[in-house]
Design a protein around this motif. Structure first.
Motif, PDB file in Angstrom:
ATOM      1  N   ASP A  28     -18.018  -3.900 116.314  1.00 20.73           N
ATOM      2  CA  ASP A  28     -19.260  -3.348 115.781  1.00 20.73           C
ATOM      3  C   ASP A  28     -19.096  -2.983 114.307  1.00 20.73           C
ATOM      4  O   ASP A  28     -19.944  -3.268 113.471  1.00 20.73           O
ATOM      5  N   ARG A  29     -17.983  -2.352 113.993  1.00 23.22           N
ATOM      6  CA  ARG A  29     -17.762  -1.932 112.610  1.00 23.22           C
ATOM      7  C   ARG A  29     -17.584  -3.100 111.668  1.00 23.22           C
ATOM      8  O   ARG A  29     -18.118  -3.125 110.572  1.00 23.22           O
ATOM      9  N   LEU A  30     -16.792  -4.097 112.106  1.00 22.62           N
ATOM     10  CA  LEU A  30     -16.507  -5.206 111.192  1.00 22.62           C
ATOM     11  C   LEU A  30     -17.707  -6.099 110.979  1.00 22.62           C
ATOM     12  O   LEU A  30     -17.910  -6.630 109.896  1.00 22.62           O
ATOM     13  N   ALA A  31     -18.526  -6.244 112.033  1.00 22.14           N
ATOM     14  CA  ALA A  31     -19.703  -7.105 111.893  1.00 22.14           C
ATOM     15  C   ALA A  31     -20.634  -6.550 110.815  1.00 22.14           C
ATOM     16  O   ALA A  31     -21.338  -7.301 110.146  1.00 22.14           O
ATOM     17  N   GLY A  32     -20.634  -5.223 110.647  1.00 27.52           N
ATOM     18  CA  GLY A  32     -21.519  -4.618 109.647  1.00 27.52           C
ATOM     19  C   GLY A  32     -20.832  -4.325 108.329  1.00 27.52           C
ATOM     20  O   GLY A  32     -21.407  -3.732 107.423  1.00 27.52           O
ATOM     21  N   ARG A  33     -19.585  -4.722 108.219  1.00 25.76           N
ATOM     22  CA  ARG A  33     -18.836  -4.384 107.014  1.00 25.76           C
ATOM     23  C   ARG A  33     -19.251  -5.259 105.832  1.00 25.76           C
ATOM     24  O   ARG A  33     -19.477  -6.456 105.976  1.00 25.76           O
ATOM     25  N   ARG A  34     -19.342  -4.645 104.666  1.00 21.58           N
ATOM     26  CA  ARG A  34     -19.596  -5.386 103.426  1.00 21.58           C
ATOM     27  C   ARG A  34     -18.571  -4.903 102.418  1.00 21.58           C
ATOM     28  O   ARG A  34     -18.312  -3.708 102.335  1.00 21.58           O
ATOM     29  N   VAL A  35     -17.998  -5.824 101.676  1.00 23.01           N
ATOM     30  CA  VAL A  35     -17.000  -5.409 100.691  1.00 23.01           C
ATOM     31  C   VAL A  35     -17.386  -5.860  99.292  1.00 23.01           C
ATOM     32  O   VAL A  35     -18.135  -6.820  99.115  1.00 23.01           O
ATOM     33  N   CYS A  36     -16.861  -5.125  98.314  1.00 24.10           N
ATOM     34  CA  CYS A  36     -17.092  -5.493  96.926  1.00 24.10           C
ATOM     35  C   CYS A  36     -15.972  -6.429  96.490  1.00 24.10           C
ATOM     36  O   CYS A  36     -14.805  -6.053  96.534  1.00 24.10           O
ATOM     37  N   PRO A  37     -16.325  -7.671  96.093  1.00 19.47           N
ATOM     38  CA  PRO A  37     -15.276  -8.626  95.721  1.00 19.47           C
ATOM     39  C   PRO A  37     -14.575  -8.244  94.416  1.00 19.47           C
ATOM     40  O   PRO A  37     -13.490  -8.731  94.143  1.00 19.47           O
ATOM     41  N   LYS A  38     -15.205  -7.352  93.644  1.00 15.66           N
ATOM     42  CA  LYS A  38     -14.617  -7.012  92.348  1.00 15.66           C
ATOM     43  C   LYS A  38     -13.635  -5.845  92.445  1.00 15.66           C
ATOM     44  O   LYS A  38     -12.495  -5.939  92.008  1.00 15.66           O
ATOM     45  N   CYS A  39     -14.081  -4.712  93.052  1.00 11.25           N
ATOM     46  CA  CYS A  39     -13.207  -3.527  93.032  1.00 11.25           C
ATOM     47  C   CYS A  39     -12.576  -3.232  94.390  1.00 11.25           C
ATOM     48  O   CYS A  39     -11.747  -2.341  94.509  1.00 11.25           O
ATOM     49  N   GLY A  40     -12.986  -3.947  95.456  1.00  9.24           N
ATOM     50  CA  GLY A  40     -12.338  -3.762  96.746  1.00  9.24           C
ATOM     51  C   GLY A  40     -12.930  -2.659  97.608  1.00  9.24           C
ATOM     52  O   GLY A  40     -12.489  -2.444  98.743  1.00  9.24           O
ATOM     53  N   GLU A  41     -13.955  -1.956  97.095  1.00 13.78           N
ATOM     54  CA  GLU A  41     -14.596  -0.882  97.873  1.00 13.78           C
ATOM     55  C   GLU A  41     -15.271  -1.497  99.102  1.00 13.78           C
ATOM     56  O   GLU A  41     -15.798  -2.601  99.044  1.00 13.78           O
ATOM     57  N   SER A  42     -15.230  -0.752 100.247  1.00 14.10           N
ATOM     58  CA  SER A  42     -15.921  -1.321 101.400  1.00 14.10           C
ATOM     59  C   SER A  42     -17.016  -0.398 101.926  1.00 14.10           C
ATOM     60  O   SER A  42     -16.966   0.820 101.743  1.00 14.10           O
ATOM     61  N   TYR A  43     -17.999  -1.010 102.553  1.00 17.98           N
ATOM     62  CA  TYR A  43     -19.197  -0.312 103.032  1.00 17.98           C
ATOM     63  C   TYR A  43     -19.506  -0.769 104.444  1.00 17.98           C
ATOM     64  O   TYR A  43     -18.928  -1.726 104.935  1.00 17.98           O
ATOM     65  N   HIS A  44     -20.440  -0.066 105.104  1.00 15.95           N
ATOM     66  CA  HIS A  44     -20.953  -0.531 106.389  1.00 15.95           C
ATOM     67  C   HIS A  44     -22.452  -0.364 106.383  1.00 15.95           C
ATOM     68  O   HIS A  44     -22.949   0.707 106.018  1.00 15.95           O
ATOM     69  N   ILE A  45     -23.166  -1.417 106.783  1.00 16.30           N
ATOM     70  CA  ILE A  45     -24.630  -1.370 106.687  1.00 16.30           C
ATOM     71  C   ILE A  45     -25.214  -0.208 107.489  1.00 16.30           C
ATOM     72  O   ILE A  45     -26.237   0.344 107.123  1.00 16.30           O
ATOM     73  N   LYS A  46     -24.524   0.206 108.586  1.00 14.48           N
ATOM     74  CA  LYS A  46     -25.050   1.307 109.400  1.00 14.48           C
ATOM     75  C   LYS A  46     -24.361   2.635 109.087  1.00 14.48           C
ATOM     76  O   LYS A  46     -25.002   3.654 108.897  1.00 14.48           O
ATOM     77  N   TYR A  47     -23.036   2.622 109.030  1.00 16.57           N
ATOM     78  CA  TYR A  47     -22.283   3.884 108.988  1.00 16.57           C
ATOM     79  C   TYR A  47     -21.961   4.388 107.583  1.00 16.57           C
ATOM     80  O   TYR A  47     -21.694   5.564 107.392  1.00 16.57           O
ATOM     81  N   ASN A  48     -21.940   3.495 106.627  1.00 19.65           N
ATOM     82  CA  ASN A  48     -21.549   3.897 105.271  1.00 19.65           C
ATOM     83  C   ASN A  48     -22.242   2.982 104.258  1.00 19.65           C
ATOM     84  O   ASN A  48     -21.594   2.237 103.527  1.00 19.65           O
ATOM     85  N   PRO A  49     -23.604   3.025 104.251  1.00 24.28           N
ATOM     86  CA  PRO A  49     -24.322   2.067 103.409  1.00 24.28           C
ATOM     87  C   PRO A  49     -24.201   2.410 101.926  1.00 24.28           C
ATOM     88  O   PRO A  49     -24.060   3.587 101.578  1.00 24.28           O
ATOM     89  N   PRO A  50     -24.242   1.398 101.054  1.00 19.52           N
ATOM     90  CA  PRO A  50     -24.248   1.678  99.609  1.00 19.52           C
ATOM     91  C   PRO A  50     -25.579   2.326  99.221  1.00 19.52           C
ATOM     92  O   PRO A  50     -26.558   2.220  99.966  1.00 19.52           O
ATOM     93  N   LYS A  51     -25.613   2.989  98.083  1.00 16.96           N
ATOM     94  CA  LYS A  51     -26.849   3.664  97.650  1.00 16.96           C
ATOM     95  C   LYS A  51     -27.978   2.655  97.430  1.00 16.96           C
ATOM     96  O   LYS A  51     -29.120   2.902  97.768  1.00 16.96           O
ATOM     97  N   ILE A  52     -27.636   1.521  96.822  1.00 19.60           N
ATOM     98  CA  ILE A  52     -28.621   0.449  96.656  1.00 19.60           C
ATOM     99  C   ILE A  52     -28.168  -0.707  97.542  1.00 19.60           C
ATOM    100  O   ILE A  52     -27.017  -1.152  97.454  1.00 19.60           O
TER     101      ILE A  52
END
Ligand SMILES: [Zn+2]
Length: 216
Positions: A122-146
């Motif tokens: 569940d977590r990985l399916a929603g994971r999004r990462v920044c290819p530049k700085c390596g920061e990671s997000y989750h569309i449900k649990y830890n969404p980016p501000k924009i």
């Protein structure tokens, strides 16, 4: 305090690493960051590392271990550190012991964040990462501000091709197999703590904090 943080890929380990480091004011040392920063040097070793990581291969132990040894000598590690992504096999765990023993030091605590497979999928399916700085997000649990943009550098976030179910299950199986000897290694030393990791970020951190506070 010298800490190793272990946990299944996608199990929320990175978030806990940050919380622990802020709490204890120790540096967060991840092999991913070390490789990324080394690649910027552009020397022969940098090119070699880039070649391995671009092909999705593991960087050989002798390179990883020597980079970790250099990193642990830096001044900011004087009061401890948290290792994330290292050691990833028994050979690396033994090498780390030797590095620390040379300075009459040792690892104090090893935390394993234990998350069931279904929760990881569940977590990985929603994971999004920044290819530049390596920061990671989750569309449900830890969404980016924009939506779709990195909070730190504004780069478009990506859903990595290896965050797909079949690949994840393969990775989990390999992870379990290679981690088992590391867990045994630290369990025998009496410093391994298994932390239930399938609920909220704060609940998980509170379990870890109780153990850290008990150390004084
Ligand atoms: Zn970024």
């Amino acid at each position: 305090m010298k800490i190793i943080l272990l946990g299944t890929p996608g199990g929320g380990k990175g978030t806990q690493a940050k919380l622990i480091c802020d709490y204890l004011k120790i540096p967060h040392i991840s092999t991913g960051d070390i490789f990324r920063s080394k690649v910027k040097d552009g020397d022969a070793l940098a090119l070699e590392i880039e070649d391995y990581t671009q092909k999705g291969k593991l960087v050989p132990d002798y390179i990883t271990i020597s980079l970790i040894e250099d990193r642990l000598k830096k001044e900011d590690c004087a009061n401890g550190f948290l290792l994330d992504g290292f050691p990833r096999n028994e050979n690396q765990a033994e090498a780390l012991d030797l590095i620390l023993n040379k300075q009459n030091e040792h690892i104090d605590r090893v935390f394993l964040i234990d998350v069931p497979e279904a929760a990881i999928l569940d977590r990985l399916a929603g994971r999004r990462v920044c290819p530049k700085c390596g920061e990671s997000y989750h569309i449900k649990y830890n969404p980016p501000k924009i939506e779709g943009k990195c909070d730190i550098c504004g780069t478009d976030l990506v859903h990595r091709s290896d965050d797909q179910e079949e690949i994840i299950l393969d990775r989990l199986a390999i992870y379990k197999e290679t981690t088992k000897p590391i867990l045994d290694f630290y369990n025998e030393k009496g410093i391994l703590h298994k932390i239930k990791g399938d609920d909220g970020i704060n609940d998980i951190f509170n379990r870890i904090r109780k153990i850290l506070d008990a150390d004084g």
